[in-house]
Design a protein around this motif. Structure first.
Motif, short mmCIF file in Angstrom:
data_model
loop_
_atom_site.label_atom_id
_atom_site.label_comp_id
_atom_site.label_asym_id
_atom_site.label_seq_id
_atom_site.Cartn_x
_atom_site.Cartn_y
_atom_site.Cartn_z
N GLY A 6 4.52 73.73 81.10
CA GLY A 6 5.45 73.16 82.08
C GLY A 6 6.87 73.22 81.55
O GLY A 6 7.23 72.47 80.63
N ASP B 9 4.67 78.46 81.73
CA ASP B 9 4.99 77.98 83.07
C ASP B 9 4.54 79.00 84.10
O ASP B 9 4.65 80.22 83.89
CB ASP B 9 6.49 77.73 83.21
CG ASP B 9 6.83 76.86 84.41
OD1 ASP B 9 7.05 75.64 84.22
OD2 ASP B 9 6.86 77.38 85.54
N ILE C 297 3.28 68.15 83.00
CA ILE C 297 3.47 68.25 84.46
C ILE C 297 3.03 66.92 85.06
O ILE C 297 1.90 66.79 85.56
CB ILE C 297 2.66 69.42 85.05
CG1 ILE C 297 2.87 70.71 84.25
CG2 ILE C 297 3.06 69.65 86.51
CD1 ILE C 297 2.08 71.88 84.77
N ALA D 132 1.34 66.87 88.54
CA ALA D 132 0.19 67.74 88.80
C ALA D 132 -0.93 66.99 89.50
O ALA D 132 -1.22 65.84 89.20
CB ALA D 132 -0.33 68.34 87.49
N THR E 92 -1.89 65.55 77.14
CA THR E 92 -0.95 65.46 78.26
C THR E 92 -0.03 64.28 78.06
O THR E 92 -0.14 63.52 77.09
CB THR E 92 -1.71 65.35 79.59
OG1 THR E 92 -0.78 65.43 80.68
CG2 THR E 92 -2.45 64.03 79.69
#
Length: 311
Positions: free
Chosen positions: A143, A170, A208, A211, A232
């Motif tokens: 990202g 990305d 992200i 997402a 994450t």
């Protein structure tokens, strides 16, 4: 107080240097002696007006080591306003300052005052403590949007976390090859297996926050296929209350794949229904049934009976 005095002294020195350089440039690096009094008159107006302008724009309250685009905008506006007022004053008192000096002084003063702040920030970055002896993990940030760039900056501010960012991944093909804060966008999700092998990545940090569950699932499948670990950062609601992205890196949770916030259980009411009782769970051998058994066991039932017709 001492810090403010030091800041004002440095700013006054910068304003003086800018005026002297402007006169040197105007007179081909040799100021005639008859222009020295005019230079002194100019300094008597420029220094106080520019210091007052810097104070009005709160430039003396902003740390140079954290200088930003916003600070630079304020710096330009402050210099422009002070130069405009100083020009009006010098013209009104017929100081004799050549007209070209006003423009040269403005540009030089902006360059010097901005250069001081950028130099302090660069020095702070260079002198930042490095990570310890532990081997640093080579990571790719998935990202290259605002969250990814913010994560990169935050990781660099926390070198003790031992993450070394190799580059970005990305899915926006238009970003391929771009360099963001010194890290290049190396490819998209389709390139992930090859990239992991090429750069010897140990971990993928998924940055992200917006997402969906389906998107997260697909990204994780690509990471698994590439044989690389993954973590994450929190979703958008959690980011509002966080203390920096780097310190919020975590394993991917079930709610990330669901694409929604987890339900908050009323534990006291549930405990009143289950504690000390015999509980029958149907479909107990399946994934949902077995998880129900584990969750129910937390509330201390007398016993759990698992019922299953398939296994």
């Amino acid at each position: 107080m001492l810090r403010l005095l030091a800041v004002y002294a440095i700013e006054a020195a910068a304003i003086t240097c800018a005026a002297v350089i402007a006169f040197f440039l105007r007179f081909d690096f040799s100021i005639p002696s008859r222009w020295i009094p005019i230079l002194e008159t100019g300094l008597a107006v420029w220094i106080p007006l520019k210091l007052v302008s810097f104070r009005l724009f709160e430039l003396d309250r902003r740390w140079a080591r954290y200088v930003s685009i916003s600070d630079m905008t304020r710096l330009v506006l402050s210099n422009a306003m002070a130069s405009g007022v100083a020009t009006a004053v010098l013209v009104a008192i017929q100081s004799g300052v050549p007209r070209t000096i006003y423009a040269i002084d403005l540009l030089v003063c902006i360059c010097i005052t901005a250069g001081i702040r950028v130099s302090v920030r660069v020095a702070a970055e260079v002198m930042r403590p490095k990570s310890g002896g532990e081997a640093r993990k080579r990571v790719l940030i998935y990202g290259a949007g605002d969250a990814g760039v913010a994560l990169l900056r935050d990781l660099r501010h926390h070198p003790t976390m031992n993450y070394h960012v190799i580059g970005f991944v990305d899915d926006d093909r238009r970003k391929a090859g771009l360099v963001l804060h010194g890290a290049r966008v190396l490819g998209s999700r389709d390139d992930l297996p090859a990239l992991v092998r090429k750069v010897r990545a140990d971990l993928v940090l998924i940055a992200i926050p917006s997402a969906t569950g389906a998107q997260m699932k697909e990204i994780i499948e690509r990471c698994v296929a590439a044989g690389v670990g993954y973590k994450t950062i929190p979703g958008l609601p959690d980011l509002m209350y966080g203390e920096g992205l780097a310190r919020q890196i975590r394993d991917v949770a079930v709610e990330d794949l669901l694409g929604r916030a987890p339900a908050r259980l009323e534990h006291e009411r549930i405990s009143g229904k289950l504690c000390g009782r015999t509980i029958l769970v149907t479909g107990a051998a399946g994934s949902i049934g077995s998880e129900l058994c584990r969750q129910i066991a937390r509330f201390r039932p007398a016993s759990i009976v698992g019922f299953e017709i398939a296994e």
